[in-house]
Write an enzyme that holds these catalytic residues in place. Structure first.
Site, mmCIF file in Angstrom:
data_model
loop_
_atom_site.group_PDB
_atom_site.id
_atom_site.type_symbol
_atom_site.label_atom_id
_atom_site.label_comp_id
_atom_site.label_asym_id
_atom_site.label_seq_id
_atom_site.Cartn_x
_atom_site.Cartn_y
_atom_site.Cartn_z
ATOM 1 C CG HIS A 66 38.131 -17.641 -78.356
ATOM 2 N ND1 HIS A 66 38.045 -18.386 -77.209
ATOM 3 C CD2 HIS A 66 39.139 -18.182 -79.072
ATOM 4 C CE1 HIS A 66 38.967 -19.329 -77.232
ATOM 5 N NE2 HIS A 66 39.644 -19.227 -78.346
ATOM 6 C CG ASP A 114 35.619 -17.719 -74.809
ATOM 7 O OD1 ASP A 114 34.927 -17.783 -75.845
ATOM 8 O OD2 ASP A 114 36.848 -17.934 -74.786
ATOM 9 C CB SER A 214 39.971 -22.518 -78.267
ATOM 10 O OG SER A 214 40.969 -21.746 -77.683
ATOM 11 N N GLY A 215 37.636 -24.341 -76.939
ATOM 12 C CA GLY A 215 36.297 -24.876 -77.147
ATOM 13 C C GLY A 215 36.158 -26.302 -76.648
HETATM 14 C C1 4AZ Z 1 44.449 -20.496 -78.068
HETATM 15 O O1 4AZ Z 1 45.164 -19.748 -78.711
HETATM 16 C C2 4AZ Z 1 44.878 -20.890 -76.703
HETATM 17 N N1 4AZ Z 1 47.325 -22.349 -72.659
HETATM 18 C C3 4AZ Z 1 44.089 -21.765 -75.990
HETATM 19 C C4 4AZ Z 1 44.470 -22.152 -74.723
HETATM 20 C C5 4AZ Z 1 45.612 -21.650 -74.182
HETATM 21 C C6 4AZ Z 1 46.410 -20.785 -74.890
HETATM 22 C C7 4AZ Z 1 46.034 -20.407 -76.169
HETATM 23 C C8 4AZ Z 1 45.987 -22.067 -72.807
HETATM 24 O O2 4AZ Z 1 43.393 -20.916 -78.527
#
Ligand code: 4AZ
Length: 264
Positions: A66, A114, A214-215
């Site tokens: 993502h 993902d 993320s990632g």
């Molecule tokens: C995000 O928006 C995101 N709490 C990544 C991880 C989490 C929430 C949002 C986990 O990339």
């Protein structure tokens, strides 16, 4: 005398409480020693760290699928060797993305698969500040209750992106328990065996990954076990963060993609 003691006690509490529960984030973590996580990659666009990643080959960063949003924009860079990713540190190496490989079965709504590989525009120089992180040998599942760490430059509990690289300890949450939290939502998400859930359990300290993380990696007992994928907001007590689990299927996909598309 007793009032002096009381005053002393109160000041000690006033100092210790914020240290313990306040200014310590990813959500509920702390800044790591600079350059102590030399495998960490920051994916940056318009001077913002939009995602994290892990250097798994000299020209390859593993991240979440993502994170492919607007990746082709010309100012996107991968930064290795960073501690404060927004600064120009002498240890940093910066790359453009030559190609990206989202998992062919990545599904944006079910959030399955993902996972994504980025091929950098040149080989990284490996040194004290930039190192590969090995893939796990096997894709074994991680037991509920196992303590893991999650690392990134994402949002802290103040709501701002972190200046320094941070890490928090999170505990693996049973998949069924986790699924119940995510099934109640308007748009329910199935928590599959290709995912891991993890969160902070303690009453006052919420620990989680958040936007911008993320990632990035979930590391359990020094083993690369997962990738930050999604979650309902961040650090909500009963909503653990969800991670792509590094299963055998994904490990094989990574090896195949790297070997078919250039050197590791
Ligand atoms: C995000 O928006 C995101 N709490 C990544 C991880 C989490 C929430 C949002 C986990 O990339």
């Amino acid at each position: 005398m007793t009032s002096n003691l009381l005053a002393l006690l109160l000041s000690v509490i006033a100092i210790i409480l914020p240290l313990r529960y306040g200014c310590s984030d990813i959500i509920g973590g702390h800044c790591v020693r600079a350059h102590s996580r030399p495998f960490m990659a920051a994916i940056r666009r318009m001077n913002i760290t939009v995602c994290g990643g892990v250097l798994v080959g000299r020209q390859w960063v593993l991240t979440a699928a993502h994170c492919n949003y607007r990746l082709e924009e010309s100012d996107t860079r991968v930064v290795l060797g960073a501690h404060q990713a927004s600064k120009a540190e002498k240890e940093q190496q910066r790359f453009k993305i030559m190609r990206f490989f989202s998992h062919p079965q990545y599904n944006r709504s079910s959030k399955e698969n993902d996972i994504m590989l980025l091929k950098l525009d040149r080989m990284a120089n490996l040194n004290k500040y930039v190192q590969l992180f090995p893939l796990p040998d096997t894709g074994e599942d991680i037991k509920p209750g196992t303590k893991c760490s999650v690392t990134g430059w994402g949002r802290t509990s103040s709501g701002k992106l972190s200046k320094c690289l941070r890490e928090a300890t999170v505990e693996i949450v049973d998949r069924k328990v986790c699924e119940r939290k995510y099934n109640k939502k308007q748009k329910p998400v199935n928590i599959t065996r290709n995912m891991l859930c993890a969160g902070g359990k303690m009453r006052f300290s919420k620990r989680d990954a958040c936007q911008g993380d993320s990632g990035g990696p979930l590391i359990c007992g020094r083993k690369f076990s997962g990738i930050v994928s999604f979650g309902e907001k961040c650090g909500i007590g009963d909503r653990p963060g969800v991670y792509t689990r590094l299963t055998e299927k994904y490990i094989n996909w990574i090896k195949k993609t790297v070997s078919r598309n250039g050197e590791a």
